[in-house]
Design a protein around this motif. Structure first.
Motif, PDB file in Angstrom:
ATOM      1  N   THR A  31       0.804  -1.222   0.000  1.00  0.00           N
ATOM      2  CA  THR A  31       0.000   0.000   0.000  1.00  0.00           C
ATOM      3  C   THR A  31       0.836   1.269   0.000  1.00  0.00           C
ATOM      4  OG1 THR A  31      -0.149  -0.106   2.415  1.00  0.00           O
ATOM      5  CG2 THR A  31      -1.937  -1.112   1.158  1.00  0.00           C
ATOM      6  N   ARG A  32       2.161   1.137   0.144  1.00  0.00           N
ATOM      7  CA  ARG A  32       3.012   2.331   0.188  1.00  0.00           C
ATOM      8  C   ARG A  32       4.025   2.379  -0.948  1.00  0.00           C
ATOM      9  NH1 ARG A  32       2.484   5.727   4.184  1.00  0.00           N
ATOM     10  NH2 ARG A  32       1.506   5.111   6.152  1.00  0.00           N
ATOM     11  N   ARG A  33       3.769   1.678  -2.011  1.00  0.00           N
ATOM     12  CA  ARG A  33       4.722   1.663  -3.124  1.00  0.00           C
ATOM     13  C   ARG A  33       4.904   3.071  -3.688  1.00  0.00           C
ATOM     14  NH1 ARG A  33       6.008  -3.431  -4.103  1.00  0.00           N
ATOM     15  NH2 ARG A  33       4.480  -5.067  -3.633  1.00  0.00           N
ATOM     16  N   HIS A  34       6.166   3.448  -3.879  1.00  0.00           N
ATOM     17  CA  HIS A  34       6.487   4.787  -4.387  1.00  0.00           C
ATOM     18  C   HIS A  34       7.870   4.720  -5.003  1.00  0.00           C
ATOM     19  CE1 HIS A  34       7.639   9.054  -4.353  1.00  0.00           C
ATOM     20  NE2 HIS A  34       6.356   9.308  -4.357  1.00  0.00           N
ATOM     21  N   GLU A  35       8.088   5.482  -6.047  1.00  0.00           N
ATOM     22  CA  GLU A  35       9.376   5.409  -6.733  1.00  0.00           C
ATOM     23  C   GLU A  35      10.534   5.849  -5.844  1.00  0.00           C
ATOM     24  OE1 GLU A  35       8.871   9.772  -8.937  1.00  0.00           O
ATOM     25  OE2 GLU A  35       9.092   7.952 -10.111  1.00  0.00           O
ATOM     26  N   ARG A  36      10.252   6.640  -4.807  1.00  0.00           N
ATOM     27  CA  ARG A  36      11.303   7.043  -3.878  1.00  0.00           C
ATOM     28  C   ARG A  36      11.071   6.446  -2.494  1.00  0.00           C
ATOM     29  NH1 ARG A  36      11.737  12.570  -6.405  1.00  0.00           N
ATOM     30  NH2 ARG A  36      10.205  13.316  -4.916  1.00  0.00           N
ATOM     31  N   GLY A  37      10.292   5.355  -2.436  1.00  0.00           N
ATOM     32  CA  GLY A  37       9.974   4.761  -1.148  1.00  0.00           C
ATOM     33  C   GLY A  37      10.823   3.543  -0.844  1.00  0.00           C
ATOM     34  N   TYR A  38      11.237   3.415   0.410  1.00  0.00           N
ATOM     35  CA  TYR A  38      11.998   2.263   0.876  1.00  0.00           C
ATOM     36  C   TYR A  38      11.409   1.786   2.196  1.00  0.00           C
ATOM     37  CZ  TYR A  38      15.438   3.534  -2.645  1.00  0.00           C
ATOM     38  OH  TYR A  38      16.051   3.820  -3.837  1.00  0.00           O
ATOM     39  N   GLN A  39      11.539   0.507   2.455  1.00  0.00           N
ATOM     40  CA  GLN A  39      11.039  -0.063   3.694  1.00  0.00           C
ATOM     41  C   GLN A  39      12.205  -0.642   4.494  1.00  0.00           C
ATOM     42  OE1 GLN A  39       8.701  -3.772   3.554  1.00  0.00           O
ATOM     43  NE2 GLN A  39       7.174  -2.731   4.804  1.00  0.00           N
ATOM     44  N   LEU A  40      12.244  -0.296   5.774  1.00  0.00           N
ATOM     45  CA  LEU A  40      13.271  -0.798   6.672  1.00  0.00           C
ATOM     46  C   LEU A  40      12.617  -1.762   7.657  1.00  0.00           C
ATOM     47  CD1 LEU A  40      16.213  -0.585   7.839  1.00  0.00           C
ATOM     48  CD2 LEU A  40      15.282   1.159   9.371  1.00  0.00           C
ATOM     49  N   THR A  41      13.160  -2.969   7.757  1.00  0.00           N
ATOM     50  CA  THR A  41      12.631  -3.946   8.714  1.00  0.00           C
ATOM     51  C   THR A  41      13.775  -4.502   9.549  1.00  0.00           C
ATOM     52  OG1 THR A  41      12.852  -5.752   7.116  1.00  0.00           O
ATOM     53  CG2 THR A  41      10.716  -4.635   7.219  1.00  0.00           C
ATOM     54  N   ALA A  42      13.441  -4.891  10.785  1.00  0.00           N
ATOM     55  CA  ALA A  42      14.413  -5.538  11.666  1.00  0.00           C
ATOM     56  C   ALA A  42      13.707  -6.681  12.392  1.00  0.00           C
ATOM     57  CB  ALA A  42      14.986  -4.549  12.674  1.00  0.00           C
ATOM     58  N   ILE A  43      14.239  -7.874  12.253  1.00  0.00           N
ATOM     59  CA  ILE A  43      13.666  -9.063  12.878  1.00  0.00           C
ATOM     60  C   ILE A  43      14.601  -9.539  13.983  1.00  0.00           C
ATOM     61  CG2 ILE A  43      12.881 -11.440  12.494  1.00  0.00           C
ATOM     62  CD1 ILE A  43      12.501 -10.679   9.544  1.00  0.00           C
ATOM     63  N   LEU A  44      14.058  -9.793  15.170  1.00  0.00           N
ATOM     64  CA  LEU A  44      14.852 -10.284  16.288  1.00  0.00           C
ATOM     65  C   LEU A  44      14.751 -11.803  16.354  1.00  0.00           C
ATOM     66  CD1 LEU A  44      13.944  -7.706  19.084  1.00  0.00           C
ATOM     67  CD2 LEU A  44      15.870  -7.673  17.497  1.00  0.00           C
ATOM     68  N   LEU A  45      15.904 -12.479  16.462  1.00  0.00           N
ATOM     69  CA  LEU A  45      15.955 -13.941  16.499  1.00  0.00           C
ATOM     70  C   LEU A  45      16.849 -14.388  17.650  1.00  0.00           C
ATOM     71  CD1 LEU A  45      16.518 -14.602  12.683  1.00  0.00           C
ATOM     72  CD2 LEU A  45      14.363 -14.822  13.933  1.00  0.00           C
ATOM     73  N   PRO A  46      16.551 -15.550  18.272  1.00  0.00           N
ATOM     74  CA  PRO A  46      17.405 -16.041  19.360  1.00  0.00           C
ATOM     75  C   PRO A  46      18.776 -16.442  18.834  1.00  0.00           C
ATOM     76  CG  PRO A  46      15.775 -17.691  18.738  1.00  0.00           C
ATOM     77  CD  PRO A  46      15.412 -16.446  17.997  1.00  0.00           C
ATOM     78  N   GLU A  47      19.815 -16.199  19.655  1.00  0.00           N
ATOM     79  CA  GLU A  47      21.186 -16.568  19.303  1.00  0.00           C
ATOM     80  C   GLU A  47      21.904 -16.961  20.584  1.00  0.00           C
ATOM     81  OE1 GLU A  47      24.551 -14.770  16.399  1.00  0.00           O
ATOM     82  OE2 GLU A  47      24.018 -13.504  18.101  1.00  0.00           O
ATOM     83  N   GLY A  48      21.910 -18.286  20.901  1.00  0.00           N
ATOM     84  CA  GLY A  48      22.493 -18.735  22.153  1.00  0.00           C
ATOM     85  C   GLY A  48      21.738 -18.146  23.322  1.00  0.00           C
ATOM     86  N   ASP A  49      22.483 -17.456  24.198  1.00  0.00           N
ATOM     87  CA  ASP A  49      21.853 -16.806  25.352  1.00  0.00           C
ATOM     88  C   ASP A  49      21.393 -15.385  25.038  1.00  0.00           C
ATOM     89  OD1 ASP A  49      22.331 -19.059  26.899  1.00  0.00           O
ATOM     90  OD2 ASP A  49      24.300 -18.327  27.555  1.00  0.00           O
ATOM     91  N   GLY A  50      21.666 -14.942  23.847  1.00  0.00           N
ATOM     92  CA  GLY A  50      21.320 -13.568  23.490  1.00  0.00           C
ATOM     93  C   GLY A  50      20.351 -13.487  22.338  1.00  0.00           C
ATOM     94  N   VAL A  51      20.417 -12.386  21.630  1.00  0.00           N
ATOM     95  CA  VAL A  51      19.506 -12.111  20.519  1.00  0.00           C
ATOM     96  C   VAL A  51      20.309 -11.520  19.376  1.00  0.00           C
ATOM     97  CG1 VAL A  51      17.508 -10.769  19.770  1.00  0.00           C
ATOM     98  CG2 VAL A  51      17.585 -11.658  22.089  1.00  0.00           C
ATOM     99  N   LYS A  52      19.910 -11.830  18.150  1.00  0.00           N
ATOM    100  CA  LYS A  52      20.494 -11.164  16.997  1.00  0.00           C
ATOM    101  C   LYS A  52      19.394 -10.463  16.215  1.00  0.00           C
ATOM    102  CE  LYS A  52      20.355 -15.189  13.871  1.00  0.00           C
ATOM    103  NZ  LYS A  52      21.181 -16.108  13.039  1.00  0.00           N
ATOM    104  N   ALA A  53      19.762  -9.395  15.537  1.00  0.00           N
ATOM    105  CA  ALA A  53      18.821  -8.634  14.727  1.00  0.00           C
ATOM    106  C   ALA A  53      19.211  -8.759  13.259  1.00  0.00           C
ATOM    107  CB  ALA A  53      18.822  -7.170  15.148  1.00  0.00           C
TER     108      ALA A  53
END
Length: 242
Positions: A31-53
């Motif tokens: 719904t936000r497509r635009h010739e100068r539009g960009y989308q930034l996403t960040a997904i958090l996932l488990p990594e041992g005892d911590g988290v990675k993005a």
């Protein structure tokens, strides 16, 4: 916490319009497509005892990924990890988006923002005085047409202060530096949240031998946006001269 910190960090960059969207990734992109539009996403996932993005930036128009990086939060803790993510996005994702955006620009256009992007890029990449002078003239034309368009001021000030991007030795004389100071003040008045306006005004004061005002505006720039690596380098250079 990650989401809010990233939004806060990126909102300090005046050359992007930031739109927060809570919908699922694909729905928002559709719904936000635009010739100068960009989308930034960040997904958090488990990594041992911590988290990675896993963070990525992609074009909204066709879904092409222009930047992606995986960052571990395990060693730094939550707050330090968020700070690291924001700095990596600011230092790597935004330049990647900027480069991708420029590659899609037309050679000639009537769109004011596209004209600004072309002139700005030429002001930094000019190989000759003629090219740099043409970029300055283009930026002057934009300012004359739209005095409130704050983004056009800093790259023009830089040209006038630096022998037109170091392409014409001795070409920045008293008249050019006076014009630079005038433009820098006008650019800051047009947008007092644009950090680049503070650094170019600080350099103008340095050229005029006024270290006090120069230091003040460099410090203001650091306070307003500590995430921008280019502005940090400008401040470091300025403090070295002082």
């Amino acid at each position: 916490e990650l989401r809010e910190e990233v939004l806060s960090g990126l909102s300090r960059f005046r050359e992007i319009q930031l739109v927060a969207d809570d919908r699922p990734e694909e729905e928002a992109a559709e719904t936000r497509r635009h010739e100068r539009g960009y989308q930034l996403t960040a997904i958090l996932l488990p990594e041992g005892d911590g988290v990675k993005a896993v963070a990525r930036a992609k074009r909204l128009a066709d879904g092409r990924v222009v930047w992606s990086e995986t960052m571990s939060l395990a060693a730094t803790g939550t707050a330090g990890g968020v700070e690291r993510i924001v700095r990596r996005i600011a230092g790597a994702a935004l330049p990647a988006v900027d480069e991708d955006l420029f590659l899609g620009l037309p050679q000639e256009t009537d769109d004011l923002y596209d004209r600004y992007l072309i002139a700005k890029r030429r002001s930094f990449r000019a190989d000759s005085f003629v090219e740099a002078r043409a970029a300055a003239d283009a930026l002057e034309s934009i300012i004359a047409e739209r005095p409130g368009f704050a983004l056009a001021y800093p790259p023009l000030v830089r040209l006038y202060n630096t022998d037109f991007g170091y392409t014409g030795l001795g070409s920045s004389g008293e008249a050019e530096r006076e014009r630079a100071l005038e433009l820098a003040k006008a650019g800051l008045a047009a947008d007092r949240r644009n950090v680049h306006a503070y650094t170019v005004l600080a350099f103008c004061y340095l050229w005029h031998g006024e270290d006090g005002p120069a230091r003040h505006f460099f410090e203001q720039a650091l306070t307003l946006n500590p995430y921008n690596p280019v502005r940090l380098q400008e401040c470091a250079t300025g403090f070295t001269y002082i």
